[in-house]
Design a protein around this motif. Structure first.
Motif, PDB file in Angstrom:
ATOM      1  N   PHE A  96       1.353  -1.395   0.223  1.00  0.00           N
ATOM      2  CA  PHE A  96       0.400  -0.408   0.230  1.00  0.00           C
ATOM      3  C   PHE A  96       0.625   1.450   0.149  1.00  0.00           C
ATOM      4  CE2 PHE A  96      -3.897  -2.652   1.162  1.00  0.00           C
ATOM      5  CZ  PHE A  96      -4.572  -1.818   0.488  1.00  0.00           C
ATOM      6  N   TYR A  97       2.117   0.873   0.932  1.00  0.00           N
ATOM      7  CA  TYR A  97       2.771   2.306   0.433  1.00  0.00           C
ATOM      8  C   TYR A  97       3.552   2.925  -0.432  1.00  0.00           C
ATOM      9  CZ  TYR A  97       6.123   5.745   1.797  1.00  0.00           C
ATOM     10  OH  TYR A  97       7.045   6.874   2.524  1.00  0.00           O
ATOM     11  N   PHE A  98       3.600   1.720  -1.150  1.00  0.00           N
ATOM     12  CA  PHE A  98       4.764   1.679  -2.512  1.00  0.00           C
ATOM     13  C   PHE A  98       2.990   2.226  -3.677  1.00  0.00           C
ATOM     14  CE2 PHE A  98       8.066  -0.222  -0.898  1.00  0.00           C
ATOM     15  CZ  PHE A  98       8.999   0.333  -1.244  1.00  0.00           C
ATOM     16  N   ARG A  99       2.179   1.829  -3.467  1.00  0.00           N
ATOM     17  CA  ARG A  99       0.605   2.552  -4.306  1.00  0.00           C
ATOM     18  C   ARG A  99       0.366   4.022  -3.877  1.00  0.00           C
ATOM     19  NH1 ARG A  99      -3.307  -1.354  -5.437  1.00  0.00           N
ATOM     20  NH2 ARG A  99      -1.976  -3.447  -6.537  1.00  0.00           N
ATOM     21  N   ARG A 100       0.886   4.357  -3.304  1.00  0.00           N
ATOM     22  CA  ARG A 100       1.032   5.886  -2.894  1.00  0.00           C
ATOM     23  C   ARG A 100       1.845   6.838  -2.880  1.00  0.00           C
ATOM     24  NH1 ARG A 100      -2.559   7.720   2.551  1.00  0.00           N
ATOM     25  NH2 ARG A 100      -3.774   8.065   0.783  1.00  0.00           N
ATOM     26  N   ASN A 101       3.039   6.501  -2.789  1.00  0.00           N
ATOM     27  CA  ASN A 101       4.651   6.480  -3.138  1.00  0.00           C
ATOM     28  C   ASN A 101       5.205   5.797  -4.591  1.00  0.00           C
ATOM     29  OD1 ASN A 101       4.516   8.150  -0.790  1.00  0.00           O
ATOM     30  ND2 ASN A 101       4.780   6.565  -0.015  1.00  0.00           N
ATOM     31  N   PRO A 102       4.230   5.911  -5.811  1.00  0.00           N
ATOM     32  CA  PRO A 102       5.116   5.260  -6.816  1.00  0.00           C
ATOM     33  C   PRO A 102       6.603   5.983  -7.484  1.00  0.00           C
ATOM     34  CG  PRO A 102       2.895   6.241  -6.924  1.00  0.00           C
ATOM     35  CD  PRO A 102       2.826   6.693  -6.306  1.00  0.00           C
ATOM     36  N   ALA A 103       6.744   7.237  -6.014  1.00  0.00           N
ATOM     37  CA  ALA A 103       7.810   7.666  -6.841  1.00  0.00           C
ATOM     38  C   ALA A 103       9.153   6.768  -6.348  1.00  0.00           C
ATOM     39  CB  ALA A 103       8.001   9.141  -6.416  1.00  0.00           C
ATOM     40  N   LEU A 104       9.175   6.460  -5.045  1.00  0.00           N
ATOM     41  CA  LEU A 104       9.868   5.740  -4.235  1.00  0.00           C
ATOM     42  C   LEU A 104      10.322   4.454  -4.907  1.00  0.00           C
ATOM     43  CD1 LEU A 104      11.406   6.187  -1.066  1.00  0.00           C
ATOM     44  CD2 LEU A 104       9.312   4.567   0.067  1.00  0.00           C
ATOM     45  N   GLY A 105       9.034   3.812  -5.248  1.00  0.00           N
ATOM     46  CA  GLY A 105       9.026   2.627  -5.335  1.00  0.00           C
ATOM     47  C   GLY A 105      10.102   2.598  -6.744  1.00  0.00           C
ATOM     48  N   ALA A 106       9.892   3.957  -7.477  1.00  0.00           N
ATOM     49  CA  ALA A 106      10.617   3.723  -9.172  1.00  0.00           C
ATOM     50  C   ALA A 106      12.061   4.011  -8.978  1.00  0.00           C
ATOM     51  CB  ALA A 106      10.097   4.856  -9.903  1.00  0.00           C
ATOM     52  N   ARG A 107      12.918   4.727  -7.724  1.00  0.00           N
ATOM     53  CA  ARG A 107      13.107   5.907  -7.010  1.00  0.00           C
ATOM     54  C   ARG A 107      13.992   3.970  -6.718  1.00  0.00           C
ATOM     55  NH1 ARG A 107      13.892   9.790  -2.974  1.00  0.00           N
ATOM     56  NH2 ARG A 107      11.408  10.411  -4.325  1.00  0.00           N
ATOM     57  N   ILE A 108      13.769   2.934  -6.206  1.00  0.00           N
ATOM     58  CA  ILE A 108      14.415   2.158  -5.767  1.00  0.00           C
ATOM     59  C   ILE A 108      14.757   0.647  -6.839  1.00  0.00           C
ATOM     60  CG2 ILE A 108      14.011  -0.535  -5.077  1.00  0.00           C
ATOM     61  CD1 ILE A 108      13.066   1.237  -2.404  1.00  0.00           C
ATOM     62  N   GLN A 109      14.250   1.083  -8.091  1.00  0.00           N
ATOM     63  CA  GLN A 109      13.710   0.354  -9.128  1.00  0.00           C
ATOM     64  C   GLN A 109      15.146   0.556  -9.906  1.00  0.00           C
ATOM     65  OE1 GLN A 109      10.830   0.050 -11.719  1.00  0.00           O
ATOM     66  NE2 GLN A 109      10.452  -2.011 -11.206  1.00  0.00           N
ATOM     67  N   GLN A 110      14.879   2.346 -10.221  1.00  0.00           N
ATOM     68  CA  GLN A 110      16.348   3.187 -10.886  1.00  0.00           C
ATOM     69  C   GLN A 110      17.819   2.640  -9.829  1.00  0.00           C
ATOM     70  OE1 GLN A 110      15.617   7.155 -10.547  1.00  0.00           O
ATOM     71  NE2 GLN A 110      14.167   6.767 -12.187  1.00  0.00           N
ATOM     72  N   LEU A 111      17.551   2.842  -8.348  1.00  0.00           N
ATOM     73  CA  LEU A 111      18.805   2.263  -8.275  1.00  0.00           C
ATOM     74  C   LEU A 111      19.860   0.646  -8.495  1.00  0.00           C
ATOM     75  CD1 LEU A 111      20.581   3.517  -5.393  1.00  0.00           C
ATOM     76  CD2 LEU A 111      18.479   2.828  -4.175  1.00  0.00           C
ATOM     77  N   PHE A 112      18.483  -0.549  -8.215  1.00  0.00           N
ATOM     78  CA  PHE A 112      19.430  -1.480  -9.483  1.00  0.00           C
ATOM     79  C   PHE A 112      19.584  -1.367 -10.726  1.00  0.00           C
ATOM     80  CE2 PHE A 112      17.130  -2.252  -4.796  1.00  0.00           C
ATOM     81  CZ  PHE A 112      17.635  -4.064  -4.428  1.00  0.00           C
TER      82      PHE A 112
END
Lengths: 263, 409, 308
Positions: free
Chosen positions: B52-68
C-alpha cells in the motif's frame, strides 16, 4: 507487360461447407502497382488474402509469385518468398513493445538460433542494434513520434499508430508484395488521409513494391490505386480504372443492394 | 531530482541498495527460523503495508528500481553472496534447508514449464509426468547400471526431452482446452503406468537410489568448517544453486533475445507469426522438448536428493503446483517464477501450523489471487533489453547484460 | 459362458459406467455452451453429490426417519441434487463466471483451484473425511439371470434412473422455454440477451442443472461401488471432460454418446487387453488423445473454421 507481372492467381476458389467464398478469381499485379480490391462485405476479399498467404488452402485454382506456384506451401514459406500482409482486425501482439512487433517482421532474415541466444550475446547485441536502427527508420517514415514510443507496449498506442506499426511490421520483411486489409478500418477521415499519405510514402521509399489494398472507403481507393478489381459473392465482377469500375452496372447493383449509396 | 540521482549513483546508493537486499534477506530467514505462525502473520501484514505504501508513493518504488538498475552488477553480486550464505544461517535447521532445495528444484522445473506455458503459450499439465521421467530415468540408470549421478542428472533431462516426442503430434494439432485435456490425460496415464509396471517398482517405486557423490566425495556428509558445521544438505544446496543458475541464465537469455520475441509472437498470435515467416511448429516442438528437459533435470536431481521415489510423488497435484507457480509468479518472467516457487513451496510448509486446512487454504488463495491478480505477482513487462528510452535505462541494459554473461560463465 | 455372453455381460457393465460418465459429461458440455468455460471442478461436484447424500442419510438416521427405503432413496437424490446444485450456482457466481472472459489458462486454473477447495473442504469438514465412506444398502439386493448373463437388481435400478435423468435433461434442454434460453445463450450470448433472455439467470440455471445432474451420478457411483471417497472427483472430472470431447463439446447428445463410449472402452479394455484391469484407463485416455488429435470436434461436432 506480362513480364512485369509479379503475382497472379488462376481460377482461385475455395468453398466453406458448400458455400463458394471465392469463385474462380483471376487477379494479377505488376511491379510497383497498387491494386484496389473492393466489394461488399462477405464478397471474399479477405478470404483471397488468406488464400494467397497460405492460411487457407484453395479448393481449386493456383497462384503464382514471380513465376513460381505457391500452391500448398505453408504460410511461413510464402512469407519468406516476399509476401507480407496486414490484417483487417489488427493482429499485433498488444503486450509486446512496438519494437518487438516490428522485429518479428525481420524474423526470417535473422540467422540466429536457440543456441546462439544462450551463448552468443555479443552477436545478438550487434544484430539488435542493427535491427533497431532499421526499425527506427521504418517507424520514422510514418511518424517520428513512434520512434520515441518504441519501448511501449503496442496496446497503449492509439488505433492509427497501431495500424502504422502493423504496416511497419509488414515492411520490415522487405516484401515484394504487400497486402493491406482495410488499413483505414476504425479511423477518422483525418487519420485516413494521413495513413494514405503514409502508404504512398512507403511505396516511394521501397521502389518496386506492389500493393494490393482491400478497402471499403472509396475515397481511399480512388486516390491511391492504379487499378481496381471489384468482387461480389466471391466472383470478380469488374476490373479497370476506378472510374471504369465505379460506372459498372453490376458493381453499382452490388453496392446499392447492400450499402444503399452511390460510389 | 538531479541531486538525488547523483546521490543514487554514488556510494550512498550502493549502501541503500545493499540495505534493501539485506532487509528482504533477514525477513526471509526470519520466516524460516522463527517457529510458529505469528511471524508469518506479521510479515504478511508488513508486506501488505509495504504494497500500500508503494502504491501511494510510486516515486519511491521507481527510485529503488532505478537504484537497482544503476548498480545492477553490485546488486547481483550482493544477491549471490546472500544466497550462498543461506546454509550458514540456517545450519541449525536442516529441514528448512531441505525445503529450500525442493523450492529450487520446483524453480528449475517451472523455468522449463514457463518456456512452454509462459513464453510460448503451450499448456502443459503433465509437468509432473516429465518430472517423473527424469526422476525414474536417473534412478533406474543409477540402480541398474551403476551410473554416477553426474551422468544420470543430464541423462534424466535428455530422457524427459525424448519422452516429449510422445506428445509432439497433440502439441501441434491441439491447443487451449484440448491441449490441456491431452496433457492431463497423459499425466494420468503416466501415474497409472508407474503404479502398475514392475520394472519401475510399481507402487513401491524405487528405493535406495544412491545419493550424489562426485569423485568419491559423498554429498551425504556434513561440512565441518571448524567454526561451523553445515548439515549435509548444504552440499545439495550448492549444487541446486548451480543448476538453478545455469537454467535461470539460459531462460533469461532466451527471453531477452530474438528467440524470446519469436516465442512471444507465437504465444500471442500463431497465424500472425506464420505470416511473418516463423516456423511455428518447429519452434513449438523445440521449446516443448527443452522445457521438459529442464523439468526432467529437476526430477533427476530429486531422485538423488531423497534416494526414494514412488508414483504419488509425481501425481497430478504436482503438475498443478507447477502451473500455479508459473501463473501466480508471472508468466514469461524469470523473476516471477523465482518469487512463485519460493512462495508456493515454502509457504505451505510454514502453514503446517494449520495442518489439515493448508490445502484448503491453498485452493482458496489460488482462486482469490487469480480473480484479483490474474497477471501474477510479477507481471510480464514489455521486453526492455531493447528499450533505449533514457540514459539511465540505457546504462541498465548494458550492465545487466554484462552481469548476466558473468553469471553464465 | 460363451464369447457372446461375455460380450453382452461386458456391454452391460460398460453401459452402467457409461451412463454415469454421461451424466458428468453433460455438465461439461452445458457449461462450455453458455460460458465457454471448462469447469475442471465439475468432477468434484460429482463427489460432492455423493457426500451430500451421505450427510442427508446421517441426518435422516439421527431423527429416526430411515424407514421406507424407497422414500429414503428419493429423499437422498432430491436433497443432494438441490444442495449440490446450490453449491454449483454459488461457486459459479463467485469464481467461475468472473473468469469466464479471462484467458483460458486463468479459467482453467481457477476451476482446478475450485476443485481442490471443494475436495479439501469435504475432507476437512466431513467427520473423518479422509477415510473411504461406506454407502448404505437401500436398493433391493440379489440378481436375476438372462441366459448366462447376471443382472443385479441394484444395477438395473441405477441404470434406469440414469436413463431417466438423461431423458429429463434432454427434455429440459430441448422442450422447455428455459431450455430454449440455454440453447440460445450457447449459440450467441449477446444475441440471446437482445432477444430478452436473462443471461445471468440462464447461466445460473445451467449450473444448477449441471451440478444437480453430477450429484445424481455421484450418488449412483456410491451405490454402485458401495462407497465413496473425497478424492474421486479429479479423475471423474477428466473422464467427464474426455467423454464430452469424444462426443463433441457443446453437444448434449455428444456428451451422452461420449460417456457411454468411454464406459464401454474401459470395460472392454479391462476384459480384453493383457494387464487390462489395472491399465484400462491408460487405454481409454489413449483413445481420447487420438480423438483430440484426429477429430477434435468429436463424433457429433461440426467442423469449425478459425476466423482470420
Amino acid at each position: 507487360m506480362d513480364n512485369s507481372r509479379v503475382f497472379w492467381t488462376e481460377d482461385l476458389s475455395i468453398a466453406f461447407g458448400g458455400l463458394l467464398a471465392v469463385d474462380r478469381v483471376n487477379l494479377d499485379i505488376s511491379r510497383g502497382e497498387i491494386l484496389g480490391l473492393i466489394g461488399p462485405n462477405g464478397s471474399g476479399k479477405t478470404t483471397i488474402f488468406n488464400l494467397v498467404t497460405g492460411i487457407y488452402t484453395p479448393s481449386t485454382g493456383d497462384f503464382f509469385f514471380e513465376g513460381e506456384s505457391l500452391l500448398g506451401k505453408p504460410a511461413y514459406q510464402i512469407a519468406r518468398k516476399g509476401i507480407a500482409r496486414t490484417f483487417q482486425i489488427s493482429r499485433l501482439c498488444l503486450d509486446l513493445s512496438v519494437l518487438d512487433n516490428v522485429f518479428i517482421g525481420m524474423h526470417y532474415r535473422q540467422k540466429y538460433w536457440l543456441v546462439d541466444a544462450v551463448f552468443r550475446r555479443r552477436l545478438l547485441a550487434r544484430e539488435v542494434s542493427q535491427a533497431r536502427d532499421r526499425a527506427f527508420s521504418l517507424l520514422g517514415v510514418f511518424n517520428e513520434e513512434l520512434v520515441d514510443l518504441a519501448g511501449k507496449p503496442v496496446g497503449t498506442l492509439p488505433q492509427i499508430d497501431r495500424r502504422r506499426v502493423e504496416i511497419c511490421r509488414a515492411m520490415a520483411m522487405e516484401p515484394k508484395l504487400l497486402l493491406l486489409d482495410e488499413p483505414s478500418a476504425g479511423m477518422t477521415p483525418e487519420e485516413m488521409t494521413e495513413l494514405m499519405q503514409d502508404i504512398k510514402k512507403v511505396q516511394e521509399e521501397s521502389e518496386g513494391i506492389s500493393i494490393i489494398i482491400v478497402e471499403h472507403d472509396m475515397t481511399v481507393i480512388r486516390s491511391i490505386s492504379d487499378r481496381v478489381v471489384a468482387l461480389n459473392y466471391g466472383r470478380k465482377i469488374a476490373e479497370g480504372t476506378f472510374e471504369e469500375v465505379s460506372d459498372n452496372a453490376e458493381v453499382r447493383e452490388a453496392y446499392l443492394g447492400k450499402r444503399g449509396h452511390r460510389l | 531530482m538531479d541531486d538525488q540521482q547523483r546521490t543514487l549513483a554514488g556510494p550512498w546508493g550502493i549502501i541503500i541498495l545493499l540495505g534493501v537486499e539485506l532487509i528482504i534477506y533477514v525477513l526471509f530467514l526470519a520466516l524460516l527460523l522463527v517457529p510458529g505462525g505469528e511471524i508469518l502473520a506479521a510479515e504478511a501484514l508488513l508486506l501488505v503495508a509495504a504494497v500500500f505504501y508503494f502504491r501511494r508513493n510510486p516515486a519511491l518504488g521507481a527510485r529503488i528500481q532505478q537504484l537497482f538498475a544503476a548498480h545492477a552488477r553490485i546488486a547481483w553480486i550482493g544477491a549471490v553472496v546472500l544466497v550462498l550464505l543461506i546454509p550458514f544461517f540456517i545450519a541449525s535447521s536442516p529441514y528448512w534447508l531441505f525445503t529450500i532445495i525442493i523450492a529450487g528444484l520446483f524453480l528449475t522445473a517451472c523455468l522449463g514449464l514457463n518456456l512452454q506455458l509462459g513464453s510460448s503459450g503451450m499448456v502443459n499439465l503433465a509437468s509432473a509426468a516429465f518430472y517423473a521421467v527424469g526422476a525414474y530415468a536417473a534412478g533406474l540408470l543409477a540402480l541398474g547400471w551403476g551410473w554416477p549421478a553426474w551422468i544420470t542428472l543430464p541423462a534424466g533431462a535428455v530422457m524427459a526431452g525424448l519422452f516429449s516426442a510422445l506428445l509432439f503430434v497433440p502439441v501441434l494439432k491441439t491447443k487451449g482446452h484440448y491441449l490441456a485435456l491431452v496433457t492431463i490425460a497423459f499425466q494420468f496415464m503416466v501415474t497409472i503406468l508407474l503404479d502398475n509396471m514392475e520394472w519401475t517398482g510399481g507402487p513401491q517405486g524405487l528405493k535406495n537410489i544412491p545419493l550424489f557423490s562426485v569423485a568419491g566425495y559423498s554429498f551425504n556428509t556434513a561440512i565441518n568448517l571448524g567454526f561451523i558445521k553445515l548439515p549435509a544438505y548444504a552440499n545439495f544446496f550448492y549444487l541446486m544453486v548451480l543448476v538453478v543458475a545455469v537454467v535461470g541464465v539460459a531462460s533469461q537469455r532466451i527471453y531477452s533475445s530474438w528467440v524470446g520475441v519469436t516465442l512471444s509472437t507465437i504465444r500471442d498470435d500463431e497465424i500472425a507469426a506464420q505470416t511473418f515467416g516463423v516456423q511455428v511448429n518447429r519452434w513449438k516442438l523445440v521449446i516443448f522438448s527443452l522445457g521438459n528437459c529442464f523439468i526432467g533435470l529437476a526430477g533427476a536431481f530429486y531422485s538423488h536428493l531423497v534416494g526414494f521415489i514412488s508414483p504419488p510423488n509425481f501425481a497430478f497435484d504436482k503438475s498443478l503446483v507447477m502451473v500455479s507457480i508459473v501463473i501466480l509468479g508471472g508468466m514469461d518472467n524469470v523473476f516471477g517464477v523465482i518469487v512463485g516457487s519460493l512462495l508456493l513451496i515454502i509457504l505451505p510448509e510454514k502453514l503446517r501450523v494449520v495442518q489439515d486446512y493448508r490445502f484448503l487454504i491453498y485452493g482458496l488463495v489460488l482462486i482469490i489471487m487469480l480473480i484479483f491478480r490474474p497477471r501474477g505477482l510479477v507481471p510480464f513487462k514489455a521486453r526492455d533489453f531493447l528499450d533505449l528510452a533514457g540514459p539511465v535505462r540505457r546504462k541498465r541494459a548494458a550492465s545487466a547484460s554484462s552481469t548476466v554473461s558473468e553469471g553464465g560463465a | 459362458m460363451t464369447f457372446l455372453d461375455i460380450l453382452l455381460q461386458q456391454s452391460i457393465n460398460g453401459l452402467m459406467l457409461g451412463i454415469m460418465y454421461s451424466l458428468v459429461a453433460v455438465g461439461f458440455t452445458l457449461y462450455f455452451g453458455v460460458l465457454d468455460v471448462i469447469n475442471f471442478a465439475h468432477g468434484d461436484f460429482f463427489m460432492l453429490g455423493g457426500f451430500m447424500a451421505l450427510m442427508l442419510y446421517a441426518i435422516a438416521e439421527a431423527v429416526g426417519f430411515a424407514g421406507n427405503a424407497l422414500v429414503v432413496v428419493i429423499y437422498l437424490f432430491i436433497g443432494s441434487m438441490i444442495l449440490t446444485g446450490v453449491v454449483g450456482v454459488v461457486t459459479e457466481r463467485v469464481c467461475v463466471k468472473p473468469v469466464s472472459k479471462a484467458p483460458m489458462l486463468i479459467s482453467l486454473l481457477v476451476t482446478l483451484g475450485l476443485g481442490i477447495a471443494i475436495r479439501e473442504a469435504v475432507r476437512v469438514l466431513y467427520p473423518r473425511g479422509s477415510d473411504p465412506k461406506g454407502f448404505p444398502t437401500l436398493m433391493p439386493q440379489g440378481s436375476f439371470n438372462v441366459g448366462n448373463i447376471v443382472i443385479r437388481y441394484e444395477n438395473l435400478i441405477i441404470f434406469g434412473l440414469g436413463i431417466a435423468v438423461i431423458m429429463a435433461v434432454n427434455f429440459l434442454i430441448n422442450r422447455t422455454k428455459m431450455g430454449a434460453a440455454i440453447r440460445a445463450v450457447a449459440q450467441d450470448g449477446e444475441a440471446a440477451m437482445m432477444m430478452g433472455v436473462d443471461l445471468d439467470r440462464t447461466i445460473d440455471i445451467t449450473f444448477l442443472i449441471g451440478s444437480a445432474v453430477a450429484a445424481v451420478a455421484g450418488i449412483m457411483n456410491g451405490f454402485y461401488y458401495g462407497q465413496t471417497m473425497f478424492n474421486i472427483g479429479a479423475m471423474m472430472g477428466v473422464i467427464g471432460f474426455s467423454a464430452a470431447v469424444i462426443g463433441g463439446l457443446g453437444n448434449i447428445y455428444g456428451a451422452i454418446v461420449g460417456g457411454i463410449l468411454f464406459g464401454l472402452l474401459e470395460t472392454f479394455a479391462a476384459a480384453a487387453l493383457p494387464y487390462g484391469a489395472e491399465n484400462k484407463r491408460v487405454f481409454a485416455f489413449l483413445i481420447v488423445i487420438l480423438f483430440l488429435v484426429f477429430r477434435p470436434t468429436g463424433i457429433l461436432g461440426e467442423k469449425i473454421f478459425e476466423r482470420v
